[in-house]
Design an enzyme around this catalytic site. Structure first.
Site, mmCIF file in Angstrom:
data_model
loop_
_atom_site.group_PDB
_atom_site.id
_atom_site.type_symbol
_atom_site.label_atom_id
_atom_site.label_comp_id
_atom_site.label_asym_id
_atom_site.label_seq_id
_atom_site.Cartn_x
_atom_site.Cartn_y
_atom_site.Cartn_z
ATOM 1 N N GLY A 7 -11.660 169.930 50.741
ATOM 2 C CA GLY A 7 -13.073 169.753 50.392
ATOM 3 C C GLY A 7 -13.484 168.286 50.458
ATOM 4 O O GLY A 7 -14.441 167.861 49.794
ATOM 5 N N GLY A 8 -12.793 167.528 51.285
ATOM 6 C CA GLY A 8 -13.043 166.080 51.365
ATOM 7 C C GLY A 8 -14.272 165.690 52.174
ATOM 8 O O GLY A 8 -14.563 164.494 52.312
ATOM 9 N N ALA A 9 -15.001 166.694 52.698
ATOM 10 C CA ALA A 9 -16.240 166.357 53.417
ATOM 11 C C ALA A 9 -17.475 166.627 52.558
ATOM 12 O O ALA A 9 -18.607 166.570 53.039
ATOM 13 C CB ALA A 9 -16.327 167.156 54.725
ATOM 14 N N GLY A 10 -17.259 166.926 51.276
ATOM 15 C CA GLY A 10 -18.392 167.131 50.365
ATOM 16 C C GLY A 10 -18.761 165.826 49.667
ATOM 17 O O GLY A 10 -18.309 164.742 50.063
ATOM 18 N N PHE A 11 -19.542 165.938 48.621
ATOM 19 C CA PHE A 11 -20.070 164.747 47.938
ATOM 20 C C PHE A 11 -18.959 163.908 47.268
ATOM 21 O O PHE A 11 -18.660 162.784 47.701
ATOM 22 C CB PHE A 11 -21.119 165.216 46.923
ATOM 23 C CG PHE A 11 -21.512 164.202 45.886
ATOM 24 C CD1 PHE A 11 -21.831 162.894 46.238
ATOM 25 C CD2 PHE A 11 -21.576 164.559 44.538
ATOM 26 C CE1 PHE A 11 -22.199 161.961 45.271
ATOM 27 C CE2 PHE A 11 -21.941 163.642 43.570
ATOM 28 C CZ PHE A 11 -22.249 162.343 43.930
ATOM 29 N N GLY A 13 -15.687 164.482 47.167
ATOM 30 C CA GLY A 13 -14.502 164.380 48.025
ATOM 31 C C GLY A 13 -14.636 163.249 49.033
ATOM 32 O O GLY A 13 -13.706 162.457 49.224
ATOM 33 N N THR A 125 -14.640 170.894 35.784
ATOM 34 C CA THR A 125 -15.951 170.352 35.439
ATOM 35 C C THR A 125 -16.183 170.428 33.929
ATOM 36 O O THR A 125 -15.587 171.294 33.253
ATOM 37 C CB THR A 125 -17.068 171.149 36.159
ATOM 38 O OG1 THR A 125 -18.314 170.888 35.535
ATOM 39 C CG2 THR A 125 -16.835 172.655 36.101
ATOM 40 N N ASP A 126 -17.075 169.587 33.416
ATOM 41 C CA ASP A 126 -17.423 169.675 31.985
ATOM 42 C C ASP A 126 -18.121 170.999 31.669
ATOM 43 O O ASP A 126 -18.187 171.419 30.517
ATOM 44 C CB ASP A 126 -18.299 168.489 31.545
ATOM 45 C CG ASP A 126 -19.612 168.342 32.302
ATOM 46 O OD1 ASP A 126 -19.853 169.083 33.283
ATOM 47 O OD2 ASP A 126 -20.423 167.467 31.918
ATOM 48 N N GLU A 127 -18.635 171.673 32.711
ATOM 49 C CA GLU A 127 -19.382 172.916 32.478
ATOM 50 C C GLU A 127 -18.495 174.047 31.950
ATOM 51 O O GLU A 127 -18.997 175.024 31.409
ATOM 52 C CB GLU A 127 -20.118 173.349 33.752
ATOM 53 C CG GLU A 127 -21.121 172.301 34.206
ATOM 54 C CD GLU A 127 -22.169 172.828 35.173
ATOM 55 O OE1 GLU A 127 -22.454 174.035 35.156
ATOM 56 O OE2 GLU A 127 -22.697 172.011 35.949
ATOM 57 N N TYR A 151 -21.142 180.055 38.260
ATOM 58 C CA TYR A 151 -20.439 178.859 38.748
ATOM 59 C C TYR A 151 -19.367 178.421 37.752
ATOM 60 O O TYR A 151 -18.191 178.310 38.076
ATOM 61 C CB TYR A 151 -21.431 177.708 39.004
ATOM 62 C CG TYR A 151 -20.761 176.348 39.112
ATOM 63 C CD1 TYR A 151 -19.908 176.060 40.170
ATOM 64 C CD2 TYR A 151 -20.960 175.367 38.140
ATOM 65 C CE1 TYR A 151 -19.268 174.816 40.262
ATOM 66 C CE2 TYR A 151 -20.333 174.125 38.227
ATOM 67 C CZ TYR A 151 -19.487 173.857 39.293
ATOM 68 O OH TYR A 151 -18.856 172.636 39.375
ATOM 69 N N LYS A 155 -15.208 178.390 37.892
ATOM 70 C CA LYS A 155 -14.401 177.171 37.737
ATOM 71 C C LYS A 155 -13.392 177.344 36.591
ATOM 72 O O LYS A 155 -12.235 176.954 36.713
ATOM 73 C CB LYS A 155 -15.297 175.957 37.464
ATOM 74 C CG LYS A 155 -16.210 175.554 38.609
ATOM 75 C CD LYS A 155 -15.456 175.075 39.838
ATOM 76 C CE LYS A 155 -14.721 173.768 39.608
ATOM 77 N NZ LYS A 155 -14.055 173.323 40.861
HETATM 78 P P1 NAD Z 1 -19.924 169.697 47.249
HETATM 79 O O1 NAD Z 1 -20.618 171.024 47.163
HETATM 80 O O2 NAD Z 1 -20.692 168.504 47.630
HETATM 81 O O3 NAD Z 1 -18.688 169.794 48.256
HETATM 82 C C1 NAD Z 1 -17.826 170.900 48.307
HETATM 83 C C2 NAD Z 1 -16.982 170.742 49.558
HETATM 84 O O4 NAD Z 1 -16.061 171.842 49.607
HETATM 85 C C3 NAD Z 1 -17.785 170.791 50.867
HETATM 86 O O5 NAD Z 1 -17.325 169.800 51.743
HETATM 87 C C4 NAD Z 1 -17.506 172.177 51.414
HETATM 88 O O6 NAD Z 1 -17.579 172.252 52.833
HETATM 89 C C5 NAD Z 1 -16.085 172.400 50.913
HETATM 90 N N1 NAD Z 1 -15.757 173.834 50.792
HETATM 91 C C6 NAD Z 1 -16.482 174.799 50.170
HETATM 92 N N2 NAD Z 1 -15.845 175.978 50.275
HETATM 93 C C7 NAD Z 1 -14.698 175.741 50.967
HETATM 94 C C8 NAD Z 1 -13.629 176.563 51.384
HETATM 95 N N3 NAD Z 1 -13.602 177.876 51.115
HETATM 96 N N4 NAD Z 1 -12.600 175.996 52.057
HETATM 97 C C9 NAD Z 1 -12.607 174.660 52.348
HETATM 98 N N5 NAD Z 1 -13.613 173.839 52.000
HETATM 99 C C10 NAD Z 1 -14.645 174.376 51.303
HETATM 100 O O7 NAD Z 1 -19.215 169.520 45.821
HETATM 101 P P2 NAD Z 1 -19.024 168.210 44.925
HETATM 102 O O8 NAD Z 1 -20.244 167.986 44.140
HETATM 103 O O9 NAD Z 1 -18.443 167.144 45.750
HETATM 104 O O10 NAD Z 1 -17.909 168.740 43.898
HETATM 105 C C11 NAD Z 1 -16.518 168.652 44.222
HETATM 106 C C12 NAD Z 1 -15.701 169.282 43.104
HETATM 107 O O11 NAD Z 1 -15.967 168.615 41.861
HETATM 108 C C13 NAD Z 1 -16.016 170.751 42.852
HETATM 109 O O12 NAD Z 1 -14.818 171.404 42.532
HETATM 110 C C14 NAD Z 1 -16.945 170.736 41.655
HETATM 111 O O13 NAD Z 1 -16.833 171.942 40.916
HETATM 112 C C15 NAD Z 1 -16.411 169.545 40.885
HETATM 113 N N6 NAD Z 1 -17.398 168.847 40.049
HETATM 114 C C16 NAD Z 1 -18.564 168.362 40.580
HETATM 115 C C17 NAD Z 1 -19.451 167.675 39.760
HETATM 116 C C18 NAD Z 1 -20.726 167.073 40.305
HETATM 117 O O14 NAD Z 1 -21.520 166.545 39.509
HETATM 118 N N7 NAD Z 1 -20.982 167.089 41.591
HETATM 119 C C19 NAD Z 1 -19.159 167.499 38.394
HETATM 120 C C20 NAD Z 1 -17.968 168.014 37.899
HETATM 121 C C21 NAD Z 1 -17.096 168.674 38.728
#
Ligand code: NAD
Length: 335
Positions: A7-11, A13, A125-127, A151, A155
């Site tokens: 998931g390293g292409a998300g926010f 990550g 997550t804190d949620e 959600y 988690k």
């Molecule tokens: P995001 O939605 O921006 O990114 C998620 C990434 O996971 C994307 O790159 C997506 O392509 C990838 N992904 C989704 N399903 C997949 C699958 N089945 N296989 C492979 N890749 C997959 O999320 P984020 O905001 O970067 O959050 C990352 C993690 O941190 C999550 O686990 C989230 O629950 C946790 N988190 C986020 C926050 C926040 O404020 N953003 C706070 C606490 C915890």
């Protein structure tokens, strides 16, 4: 160290990968990501050419591909960010959340067990602690899990599965529970980017319900450092809350963004129907990670200013997403 970032292409990550590549020359990174609507190669802008980074498009639910990728790469550690993450979407359609956040975690666990992985750092997550409204104090890492949305329930389920693999198979996991992150590369469907982009279009900001929901606001670069700290100094089978101790209501955040962008809160904010079942307060104790020597460096005012500047300068990044997620619609959820 060879770190596989799922998931390293998300926010978060991609911000973590950026931090690793920029600050740790001894680290090799594999990004494994399905590239859902939330994952984009644009988030790894400027990094893909780096020899220390390898990218594979893949689903964490695809056990065979995941195992093959991790074996080839010979990962010392796995860090899992892959998840469905938007609460509104989980209310409209929970199925993908159960698939990725529960079944996907199960797949990672099975593969980790076979590969005898040395360290699995998973993003919770804190949620998962649920609504602390009307409750005295803050959740420490031993606080009971009491999730409210599909959600957060998905988690929490992932967390419980991971803990069971620790106890049953001796899996060397670490759980990180960050608070609300904000900063560059966050998808425009989330509160702060959405607010900034709407204001840049001359549209009013929207607030769910009365905006009295209390959250802790953590700048994503602080999270990236915290995760590296936990990965390298944290204990096995431990949970770490991560927060900035910057508590503010959604209304306060939107007011600050509106004012920082030179607009008038009295005119440029509209209130829209809230989410059903929305938690009114999240609050965590974060002494444990402070004990590892990490502390947040970016104060809320500075973080918001940096974020506004980033979105203002990087229209190329968010422009293609604006219509797709109804950023300019006044009824943000249940479109
Ligand atoms: P995001 O939605 O921006 O990114 C998620 C990434 O996971 C994307 O790159 C997506 O392509 C990838 N992904 C989704 N399903 C997949 C699958 N089945 N296989 C492979 N890749 C997959 O999320 P984020 O905001 O970067 O959050 C990352 C993690 O941190 C999550 O686990 C989230 O629950 C946790 N988190 C986020 C926050 C926040 O404020 N953003 C706070 C606490 C915890």
């Amino acid at each position: 160290m060879r770190i596989a970032v799922l998931g390293g292409a998300g926010f978060i990550g991609s911000n973590f990968v950026r931090y690793l590549v920029s600050n740790h020359e001894d680290v090799q990174v594999l990004v494994y990501d399905k590239l859902t609507y939330a994952g984009r190669l644009e988030n790894l802008h400027g990094l893909l050419e780096n020899k220390r980074l390898k990218f594979i498009r893949g689903d964490i639910c695809n056990e065979e591909l995941l195992e093959h990728a991790l074996r080839e790469f010979q990962a010392d550690a796995i860090v899992n960010f892959a998840a469905e993450t938007h609460v509104d979407r989980s209310i409209n359609n929970p199925a993908p959340f159960l698939q990725t956040n529960i079944y996907g975690v199960f797949t990672i666990l099975e593969v980790s067990r076979r590969l005898d992985v040395n360290r699995l750092l998973h993003m919770s997550t804190d949620e998962v602690y649920g609504d602390l409204y009307g409750v005295e104090g803050e959740a420490d890492e031993k606080w009971p899990l009491n999730p409210s949305s599909p959600y957060s329930a998905s988690k929490a389920s992932g967390d419980l599965l991971i803990k069971s693999y620790g106890r049953t198979y001796g899996l060397k996991y670490i759980l990180a529970r960050p608070s609300n992150n904000y900063g560059p590369y966050q998808h425009p469907e989330k509160l702060i980017p959405r607010t900034i982009i709407r204001l840049l279009h001359g549209k009013p900001a929207t607030i769910y319900g009365d905006g009295s929901q209390v959250r802790d606001w953590l700048y994503v670069e602080d999270t990236a450092r915290a995760l590296y700290t936990i990965l390298t100094r944290g204990g096995y089978q431990e949970v770490y809350n991560i927060c900035a101790s910057e508590s503010a209501t959604v209304r306060e955040i939107v007011y600050r963004v509106v004012e920082s962008m030179g607009r008038d809160p009295a005119r440029d904010i509209v209130y829209v129907k809230g989410r059903p079942g929305e938690d009114r307060r999240y609050a965590m104790k974060c002494n444990k990670i402070l004990g590892l020597g990490w502390k947040p460096l970016v104060k809320l005012g500075e973080g918001l200013a940096k974020t506004i500047e980033w979105y203002t300068r990087n229209e190329w990044w968010w422009r293609p997403l604006v219509d797709e997620v109804y950023v300019l619609s006044d009824t943000p959820w249940r479109h």
